[in-house]
Design a protein around this motif. Structure first.
Motif, PDB file in Angstrom:
ATOM      1  N   ALA A  68       0.827  -1.209   0.000  1.00 36.09           N
ATOM      2  CA  ALA A  68       0.000   0.000   0.000  1.00 36.09           C
ATOM      3  C   ALA A  68       0.860   1.258   0.000  1.00 36.09           C
ATOM      4  CB  ALA A  68      -0.943  -0.002   1.194  1.00 36.09           C
ATOM      5  N   PHE A  69       1.966   1.238   0.731  1.00 33.78           N
ATOM      6  CA  PHE A  69       2.906   2.357   0.751  1.00 33.78           C
ATOM      7  C   PHE A  69       4.298   1.775   0.927  1.00 33.78           C
ATOM      8  CE2 PHE A  69       5.544   5.525   2.833  1.00 33.78           C
ATOM      9  CZ  PHE A  69       5.333   6.632   2.031  1.00 33.78           C
ATOM     10  N   VAL A  70       5.139   1.969  -0.055  1.00 33.38           N
ATOM     11  CA  VAL A  70       6.506   1.451   0.003  1.00 33.38           C
ATOM     12  C   VAL A  70       7.440   2.646   0.174  1.00 33.38           C
ATOM     13  CG1 VAL A  70       8.288   0.154  -1.221  1.00 33.38           C
ATOM     14  CG2 VAL A  70       5.883  -0.498  -1.460  1.00 33.38           C
ATOM     15  N   LEU A  71       8.234   2.588   1.214  1.00 28.20           N
ATOM     16  CA  LEU A  71       9.165   3.691   1.469  1.00 28.20           C
ATOM     17  C   LEU A  71      10.143   3.848   0.315  1.00 28.20           C
ATOM     18  CD1 LEU A  71      10.125   3.222   5.227  1.00 28.20           C
ATOM     19  CD2 LEU A  71       8.866   5.118   4.213  1.00 28.20           C
ATOM     20  N   PRO A  72      10.451   5.088  -0.030  1.00 25.36           N
ATOM     21  CA  PRO A  72      11.467   5.321  -1.055  1.00 25.36           C
ATOM     22  C   PRO A  72      12.770   4.621  -0.672  1.00 25.36           C
ATOM     23  CG  PRO A  72      10.330   7.360  -0.508  1.00 25.36           C
ATOM     24  CD  PRO A  72       9.873   6.324   0.481  1.00 25.36           C
ATOM     25  N   GLY A  73      13.400   4.011  -1.652  1.00 22.70           N
ATOM     26  CA  GLY A  73      14.651   3.307  -1.404  1.00 22.70           C
ATOM     27  C   GLY A  73      14.479   1.827  -1.091  1.00 22.70           C
ATOM     28  N   PHE A  74      13.229   1.391  -0.952  1.00 19.14           N
ATOM     29  CA  PHE A  74      12.955  -0.016  -0.680  1.00 19.14           C
ATOM     30  C   PHE A  74      12.121  -0.584  -1.815  1.00 19.14           C
ATOM     31  CE2 PHE A  74      13.953   1.771   3.394  1.00 19.14           C
ATOM     32  CZ  PHE A  74      14.791   0.811   3.936  1.00 19.14           C
ATOM     33  N   ASN A  75      12.273  -1.869  -2.055  1.00 17.89           N
ATOM     34  CA  ASN A  75      11.554  -2.527  -3.142  1.00 17.89           C
ATOM     35  C   ASN A  75      10.228  -3.090  -2.667  1.00 17.89           C
ATOM     36  OD1 ASN A  75      13.585  -2.157  -5.141  1.00 17.89           O
ATOM     37  ND2 ASN A  75      14.761  -3.792  -4.177  1.00 17.89           N
ATOM     38  N   ASP A  76       9.242  -3.028  -3.539  1.00 15.16           N
ATOM     39  CA  ASP A  76       7.950  -3.641  -3.266  1.00 15.16           C
ATOM     40  C   ASP A  76       8.076  -5.159  -3.425  1.00 15.16           C
ATOM     41  OD1 ASP A  76       5.264  -3.963  -2.754  1.00 15.16           O
ATOM     42  OD2 ASP A  76       4.598  -3.189  -4.687  1.00 15.16           O
ATOM     43  N   ASN A  77       7.130  -5.867  -2.880  1.00 14.71           N
ATOM     44  CA  ASN A  77       7.029  -7.321  -3.014  1.00 14.71           C
ATOM     45  C   ASN A  77       8.165  -8.083  -2.344  1.00 14.71           C
ATOM     46  OD1 ASN A  77       4.549  -7.309  -4.442  1.00 14.71           O
ATOM     47  ND2 ASN A  77       5.663  -6.624  -6.247  1.00 14.71           N
ATOM     48  N   ILE A  78       8.789  -7.490  -1.339  1.00 19.10           N
ATOM     49  CA  ILE A  78       9.791  -8.220  -0.556  1.00 19.10           C
ATOM     50  C   ILE A  78       9.146  -8.713   0.739  1.00 19.10           C
ATOM     51  CG2 ILE A  78      11.961  -7.994   0.694  1.00 19.10           C
ATOM     52  CD1 ILE A  78      13.070  -6.902  -1.737  1.00 19.10           C
ATOM     53  N   MET A  79       8.386  -7.831   1.393  1.00 21.63           N
ATOM     54  CA  MET A  79       7.713  -8.237   2.634  1.00 21.63           C
ATOM     55  C   MET A  79       6.553  -9.166   2.281  1.00 21.63           C
ATOM     56  SD  MET A  79       6.462  -5.995   5.805  1.00 21.63           S
ATOM     57  CE  MET A  79       5.176  -6.538   6.918  1.00 21.63           C
ATOM     58  N   PRO A  80       6.461 -10.286   2.992  1.00 24.12           N
ATOM     59  CA  PRO A  80       5.355 -11.214   2.737  1.00 24.12           C
ATOM     60  C   PRO A  80       4.002 -10.524   2.911  1.00 24.12           C
ATOM     61  CG  PRO A  80       6.976 -12.216   4.177  1.00 24.12           C
ATOM     62  CD  PRO A  80       7.359 -10.775   4.037  1.00 24.12           C
ATOM     63  N   LYS A  81       3.054 -10.920   2.086  1.00 24.66           N
ATOM     64  CA  LYS A  81       1.711 -10.353   2.148  1.00 24.66           C
ATOM     65  C   LYS A  81       0.746 -11.297   2.855  1.00 24.66           C
ATOM     66  CE  LYS A  81       2.645  -7.628  -1.850  1.00 24.66           C
ATOM     67  NZ  LYS A  81       2.378  -7.176  -3.161  1.00 24.66           N
ATOM     68  N   THR A  82       1.292 -12.207   3.618  1.00 21.31           N
ATOM     69  CA  THR A  82       0.475 -13.246   4.235  1.00 21.31           C
ATOM     70  C   THR A  82       0.270 -13.068   5.737  1.00 21.31           C
ATOM     71  OG1 THR A  82       2.472 -14.567   4.508  1.00 21.31           O
ATOM     72  CG2 THR A  82       1.155 -14.965   2.521  1.00 21.31           C
ATOM     73  N   PHE A  83       0.775 -11.974   6.309  1.00 25.87           N
ATOM     74  CA  PHE A  83       0.653 -11.833   7.765  1.00 25.87           C
ATOM     75  C   PHE A  83      -0.793 -11.737   8.228  1.00 25.87           C
ATOM     76  CE2 PHE A  83       5.137 -10.451   7.326  1.00 25.87           C
ATOM     77  CZ  PHE A  83       5.684 -11.442   8.124  1.00 25.87           C
ATOM     78  N   GLY A  84      -1.699 -11.281   7.358  1.00 26.17           N
ATOM     79  CA  GLY A  84      -3.117 -11.269   7.695  1.00 26.17           C
ATOM     80  C   GLY A  84      -3.690 -12.664   7.875  1.00 26.17           C
ATOM     81  N   GLN A  85      -3.006 -13.673   7.318  1.00 22.93           N
ATOM     82  CA  GLN A  85      -3.440 -15.060   7.463  1.00 22.93           C
ATOM     83  C   GLN A  85      -2.615 -15.804   8.517  1.00 22.93           C
ATOM     84  OE1 GLN A  85      -2.703 -13.929   3.979  1.00 22.93           O
ATOM     85  NE2 GLN A  85      -4.772 -13.151   4.198  1.00 22.93           N
ATOM     86  N   THR A  86      -1.321 -15.470   8.637  1.00 18.70           N
ATOM     87  CA  THR A  86      -0.462 -16.232   9.548  1.00 18.70           C
ATOM     88  C   THR A  86      -0.488 -15.692  10.976  1.00 18.70           C
ATOM     89  OG1 THR A  86       1.482 -14.920   8.945  1.00 18.70           O
ATOM     90  CG2 THR A  86       1.094 -16.956   7.702  1.00 18.70           C
ATOM     91  N   LEU A  87      -0.941 -14.455  11.141  1.00 15.40           N
ATOM     92  CA  LEU A  87      -1.112 -13.887  12.477  1.00 15.40           C
ATOM     93  C   LEU A  87      -2.599 -13.631  12.695  1.00 15.40           C
ATOM     94  CD1 LEU A  87       1.740 -11.194  12.506  1.00 15.40           C
ATOM     95  CD2 LEU A  87       1.802 -13.483  13.525  1.00 15.40           C
ATOM     96  N   THR A  88      -3.059 -13.815  13.918  1.00 11.28           N
ATOM     97  CA  THR A  88      -4.461 -13.518  14.224  1.00 11.28           C
ATOM     98  C   THR A  88      -4.646 -12.002  14.284  1.00 11.28           C
ATOM     99  OG1 THR A  88      -4.180 -13.446  16.621  1.00 11.28           O
ATOM    100  CG2 THR A  88      -4.592 -15.633  15.623  1.00 11.28           C
ATOM    101  N   ALA A  89      -5.895 -11.569  14.239  1.00 14.85           N
ATOM    102  CA  ALA A  89      -6.192 -10.139  14.363  1.00 14.85           C
ATOM    103  C   ALA A  89      -5.638  -9.595  15.682  1.00 14.85           C
ATOM    104  CB  ALA A  89      -7.693  -9.899  14.259  1.00 14.85           C
TER     105      ALA A  89
END
Length: 103
Positions: A68-89
């Motif tokens: 949703a917001f990637v800090l300048p100087g960092f690449n998108d699609n490196i951080m897993p997008k699965t924490f909404g499933q692997t961690l509880t609310a």
């Protein structure tokens, strides 16, 4: 961590189950990753990243939707997008509580 302390539970998740320390540095915790942004002052910077979002809203969105917001100087699609499933609310809320205290 104490069951009634969301900050302590969040820190335990960040340094354990969440594996955040593998990619992010958090001074004083042993988390020395250098792939993602430093989280040592996440609570201070988070409210300044996206207009109209509180620190807590920004941190939560960064966990569950890191593109949703990637800090300048960092690449998108490196951080897993699965924490909404692997961690509880509740676990995500605890992580947000902990990271919000880092200033």
């Amino acid at each position: 961590p104490p069951p009634n302390d969301p900050v302590a539970r969040g820190k335990a998740i960040v340094l354990g189950k969440g594996a955040c320390a593998g990619c992010h540095m958090i001074e004083g915790t042993g988390a020395v990753g250098d792939i993602g942004p430093r989280l040592s002052k996440a609570g201070a910077y988070a409210a300044t990243r996206v207009a109209g979002k509180t620190a807590e809203e920004y941190i939560k969105e960064s966990i569950v939707n890191p593109s949703a917001f990637v800090l300048p100087g960092f690449n998108d699609n490196i951080m897993p997008k699965t924490f909404g499933q692997t961690l509880t609310a509740d676990e995500i809320n605890d992580v947000v509580a902990y990271l919000s205290t880092l200033k």
